[in-house]
Design a protein around this motif. Structure first.
Motif, PDB file in Angstrom:
ATOM      1  N   GLY A   1     -24.815 -16.241   1.532  1.00 20.27           N
ATOM      2  CA  GLY A   1     -23.669 -16.179   0.631  1.00 20.27           C
ATOM      3  C   GLY A   1     -22.379 -16.720   1.199  1.00 20.27           C
ATOM      4  N   ASN A   2     -22.240 -16.726   2.526  1.00 17.98           N
ATOM      5  CA  ASN A   2     -20.986 -17.201   3.131  1.00 17.98           C
ATOM      6  C   ASN A   2     -21.032 -18.663   3.548  1.00 17.98           C
ATOM      7  N   GLN A   3     -22.122 -19.364   3.187  1.00 13.99           N
ATOM      8  CA  GLN A   3     -22.237 -20.773   3.531  1.00 13.99           C
ATOM      9  C   GLN A   3     -21.481 -21.633   2.511  1.00 13.99           C
ATOM     10  N   PRO A   4     -20.925 -22.774   2.953  1.00 16.46           N
ATOM     11  CA  PRO A   4     -20.207 -23.644   1.993  1.00 16.46           C
ATOM     12  C   PRO A   4     -21.155 -24.259   0.970  1.00 16.46           C
ATOM     13  N   ASN A   5     -20.716 -24.309  -0.280  1.00 14.10           N
ATOM     14  CA  ASN A   5     -21.493 -24.870  -1.392  1.00 14.10           C
ATOM     15  C   ASN A   5     -22.871 -24.216  -1.531  1.00 14.10           C
ATOM     16  N   THR A   6     -22.931 -22.951  -1.205  1.00 18.64           N
ATOM     17  CA  THR A   6     -24.217 -22.245  -1.285  1.00 18.64           C
ATOM     18  C   THR A   6     -24.603 -21.986  -2.737  1.00 18.64           C
ATOM     19  N   PRO A   7     -25.901 -22.096  -3.091  1.00 18.46           N
ATOM     20  CA  PRO A   7     -26.327 -21.735  -4.448  1.00 18.46           C
ATOM     21  C   PRO A   7     -26.447 -20.220  -4.634  1.00 18.46           C
ATOM     22  N   PHE A   8     -26.445 -19.473  -3.522  1.00 18.99           N
ATOM     23  CA  PHE A   8     -26.554 -18.013  -3.589  1.00 18.99           C
ATOM     24  C   PHE A   8     -25.153 -17.433  -3.760  1.00 18.99           C
ATOM     25  N   THR A   9     -24.630 -17.596  -4.955  1.00 21.63           N
ATOM     26  CA  THR A   9     -23.238 -17.240  -5.221  1.00 21.63           C
ATOM     27  C   THR A   9     -23.025 -15.755  -5.432  1.00 21.63           C
ATOM     28  N   ASP A  10     -24.079 -15.014  -5.783  1.00 18.41           N
ATOM     29  CA  ASP A  10     -23.944 -13.582  -6.022  1.00 18.41           C
ATOM     30  C   ASP A  10     -25.299 -12.919  -5.829  1.00 18.41           C
ATOM     31  N   VAL A  11     -25.309 -11.590  -5.865  1.00  9.73           N
ATOM     32  CA  VAL A  11     -26.541 -10.833  -5.641  1.00  9.73           C
ATOM     33  C   VAL A  11     -27.564 -11.037  -6.765  1.00  9.73           C
ATOM     34  N   PRO A  12     -27.165 -11.011  -8.049  1.00 10.55           N
ATOM     35  CA  PRO A  12     -28.169 -11.254  -9.107  1.00 10.55           C
ATOM     36  C   PRO A  12     -28.871 -12.599  -8.963  1.00 10.55           C
ATOM     37  N   THR A  13     -28.115 -13.654  -8.613  1.00 14.76           N
ATOM     38  CA  THR A  13     -28.733 -14.966  -8.412  1.00 14.76           C
ATOM     39  C   THR A  13     -29.725 -14.918  -7.260  1.00 14.76           C
ATOM     40  N   SER A  14     -29.383 -14.204  -6.209  1.00  9.44           N
ATOM     41  CA  SER A  14     -30.275 -14.078  -5.054  1.00  9.44           C
ATOM     42  C   SER A  14     -31.526 -13.276  -5.407  1.00  9.44           C
ATOM     43  N   ILE A  15     -31.373 -12.267  -6.253  1.00 14.16           N
ATOM     44  CA  ILE A  15     -32.540 -11.494  -6.695  1.00 14.16           C
ATOM     45  C   ILE A  15     -33.452 -12.375  -7.550  1.00 14.16           C
ATOM     46  N   TYR A  16     -32.854 -13.179  -8.404  1.00 16.19           N
ATOM     47  CA  TYR A  16     -33.632 -14.137  -9.196  1.00 16.19           C
ATOM     48  C   TYR A  16     -34.432 -15.059  -8.278  1.00 16.19           C
ATOM     49  N   TRP A  17     -33.795 -15.557  -7.216  1.00 14.44           N
ATOM     50  CA  TRP A  17     -34.488 -16.419  -6.260  1.00 14.44           C
ATOM     51  C   TRP A  17     -35.646 -15.673  -5.605  1.00 14.44           C
ATOM     52  N   ALA A  18     -35.436 -14.395  -5.253  1.00 13.55           N
ATOM     53  CA  ALA A  18     -36.485 -13.613  -4.606  1.00 13.55           C
ATOM     54  C   ALA A  18     -37.681 -13.432  -5.536  1.00 13.55           C
ATOM     55  N   ILE A  19     -37.424 -13.213  -6.828  1.00 13.31           N
ATOM     56  CA  ILE A  19     -38.519 -13.041  -7.795  1.00 13.31           C
ATOM     57  C   ILE A  19     -39.310 -14.334  -7.943  1.00 13.31           C
ATOM     58  N   VAL A  20     -38.585 -15.461  -8.074  1.00  9.89           N
ATOM     59  CA  VAL A  20     -39.249 -16.755  -8.220  1.00  9.89           C
ATOM     60  C   VAL A  20     -40.072 -17.086  -6.988  1.00  9.89           C
ATOM     61  N   THR A  21     -39.541 -16.767  -5.813  1.00  9.10           N
ATOM     62  CA  THR A  21     -40.245 -17.077  -4.567  1.00  9.10           C
ATOM     63  C   THR A  21     -41.443 -16.165  -4.363  1.00  9.10           C
ATOM     64  N   MET A  22     -41.276 -14.868  -4.628  1.00 10.15           N
ATOM     65  CA  MET A  22     -42.360 -13.916  -4.394  1.00 10.15           C
ATOM     66  C   MET A  22     -43.523 -14.134  -5.352  1.00 10.15           C
ATOM     67  N   THR A  23     -43.232 -14.570  -6.566  1.00 11.82           N
ATOM     68  CA  THR A  23     -44.310 -14.840  -7.528  1.00 11.82           C
ATOM     69  C   THR A  23     -44.930 -16.214  -7.319  1.00 11.82           C
ATOM     70  N   THR A  24     -44.491 -16.914  -6.283  1.00 11.92           N
ATOM     71  CA  THR A  24     -45.002 -18.245  -5.910  1.00 11.92           C
ATOM     72  C   THR A  24     -44.786 -19.283  -7.003  1.00 11.92           C
ATOM     73  N   VAL A  25     -43.801 -19.053  -7.875  1.00 12.16           N
ATOM     74  CA  VAL A  25     -43.480 -20.038  -8.916  1.00 12.16           C
ATOM     75  C   VAL A  25     -42.756 -21.234  -8.292  1.00 12.16           C
ATOM     76  N   GLY A  26     -41.690 -20.948  -7.563  1.00 10.35           N
ATOM     77  CA  GLY A  26     -40.996 -21.982  -6.827  1.00 10.35           C
ATOM     78  C   GLY A  26     -40.381 -23.077  -7.671  1.00 10.35           C
ATOM     79  N   TYR A  27     -39.361 -22.759  -8.451  1.00 13.99           N
ATOM     80  CA  TYR A  27     -38.683 -23.774  -9.256  1.00 13.99           C
ATOM     81  C   TYR A  27     -37.954 -24.799  -8.390  1.00 13.99           C
ATOM     82  N   GLY A  28     -37.457 -24.376  -7.242  1.00 17.23           N
ATOM     83  CA  GLY A  28     -36.737 -25.295  -6.369  1.00 17.23           C
ATOM     84  C   GLY A  28     -35.275 -25.452  -6.695  1.00 17.23           C
ATOM     85  N   ASP A  29     -34.768 -24.668  -7.655  1.00 18.94           N
ATOM     86  CA  ASP A  29     -33.355 -24.791  -8.010  1.00 18.94           C
ATOM     87  C   ASP A  29     -32.448 -24.126  -6.984  1.00 18.94           C
ATOM     88  N   LEU A  30     -33.005 -23.174  -6.217  1.00 15.90           N
ATOM     89  CA  LEU A  30     -32.252 -22.508  -5.155  1.00 15.90           C
ATOM     90  C   LEU A  30     -33.036 -22.636  -3.851  1.00 15.90           C
TER      91      LEU A  30
END
Length: 294
Positions: free
Chosen positions: A184-213
């Motif tokens: 979250g503290n990186q410049p131009n990071t896509p992980f702008t907030d906790v809900p977005t990061s949780i969304y990324w965790a769900i996509v990654t854990m389900t092996t969907v892998g959209y690649g948007d984050l």
């Protein structure tokens, strides 16, 4: 006007006509009943294909006109069929609230709803549920029996799956929050907030892998690798739970045929119990003393 009312009244009270229609519409054992059901199935398939093809871009205007006309023809056919079912059903109210009655009604309404909400007309794809009648028409009741066993296994496994789902939900929230702390503290990071990061965790854990984050730090990538490996192991758990329940029920159903009808069974899952058991060996439910005369 009186003649029209008398004619309508005579039709509504015509029991012979109701019985004839009932034998054709609701019974597939008769010659005409089977012909009607097979014709109905073909019309359902044609209407579904029509909806799918019509949604494709670049159709010729002439084809669009033809499809629109066919859509009205199919809807008129299904509306007339539904009204006939209500007319000749022994208990119209019971049919109206039955599974097939609701499916028949829902598959008839989309075109009418489309006059108010344009996109609602594509709900005609719900007519696919009407194809379930193929089991009754062609006497494929063994498939229905297997489906009933599967539904029973899903129902008995619901609590275990619910606990597992809650565990996965907590894990994704924790891992998503952890990823936000790392990225979250990186410049131009896509992980702008906790809900977005949780969304990324769900996509990654389900092996969907959209690649948007995607993480950019070493720690973030290491966490991603761990979540991916967890996803492969976790996603197989619900299938294993249902499969184990299905095999257990099948084994015990065969054992029940060999056991006397007065065998004591668990009030929770229905499995036969060994003598003087305090807990069910399958579901773990504590058994009341009254079951053994205590």
């Amino acid at each position: 006007m009186k003649k029209i009312k008398a004619f309508i009244h005579s039709i509504l009270q015509n029991e012979k006509l109701k019985q004839k229609l009932n034998s054709v519409i609701f019974e597939s054992d008769t010659k005409f009943g089977k012909m009607f059901d097979i014709t109905l199935l073909w019309v359902i398939v044609a209407s579904i294909v029509l909806v799918i093809v019509e949604s494709m871009p670049g159709l010729h205007p002439v084809l669009k006109t033809v499809f629109t006309v066919l859509e009205y023809v199919f809807t008129f056919f299904f509306t007339l069929e539904y009204l006939c079912r209500l007319y000749c059903a022994p208990k119209p109210i019971k049919y109206f609230f039955s599974f097939f009655g609701i499916i028949d009604l829902v598959s008839t309404l989309p075109l009418y709803l489309g006059w108010i909400i344009g996109s609602a007309r594509y709900l005609m794809i719900l007519r696919t549920f009407r194809l379930i009648r193929v089991f009754r028409v062609f006497k494929l009741f063994s498939f229905l029996e297997e489906g009933d066993k599967l539904m029973k296994s899903l129902r008995l496994s619901f609590r275990k799956i619910a606990v597992f789902f809650l565990f996965v939900l907590i894990m994704t929230i924790a891992l998503g929050t952890l990823m936000y702390m790392m990225e979250g503290n990186q410049p131009n990071t896509p992980f702008t907030d906790v809900p977005t990061s949780i969304y990324w965790a769900i996509v990654t854990m389900t092996t969907v892998g959209y690649g948007d984050l995607a993480p950019v730090t070493l720690l973030g990538r290491c966490l991603s690798a761990v979540i991916m490996l967890l996803g492969y192991t976790i996603m197989a758990v619900p299938t294993g739970i249902v499969s184990a329940q299905f095999i257990h029920d099948k084994r015990h159903s065969s054992e029940d045929k060999k056991q006397p009808n007065d065998a004591v069974k668990c009030p929770e899952c229905g499995c036969p119990l060994p003598d003087e058991a305090f807990y069910c060996p399958h579901c773990g439910k504590q058994l009341p003393d009254e079951m053994w005369g205590g």
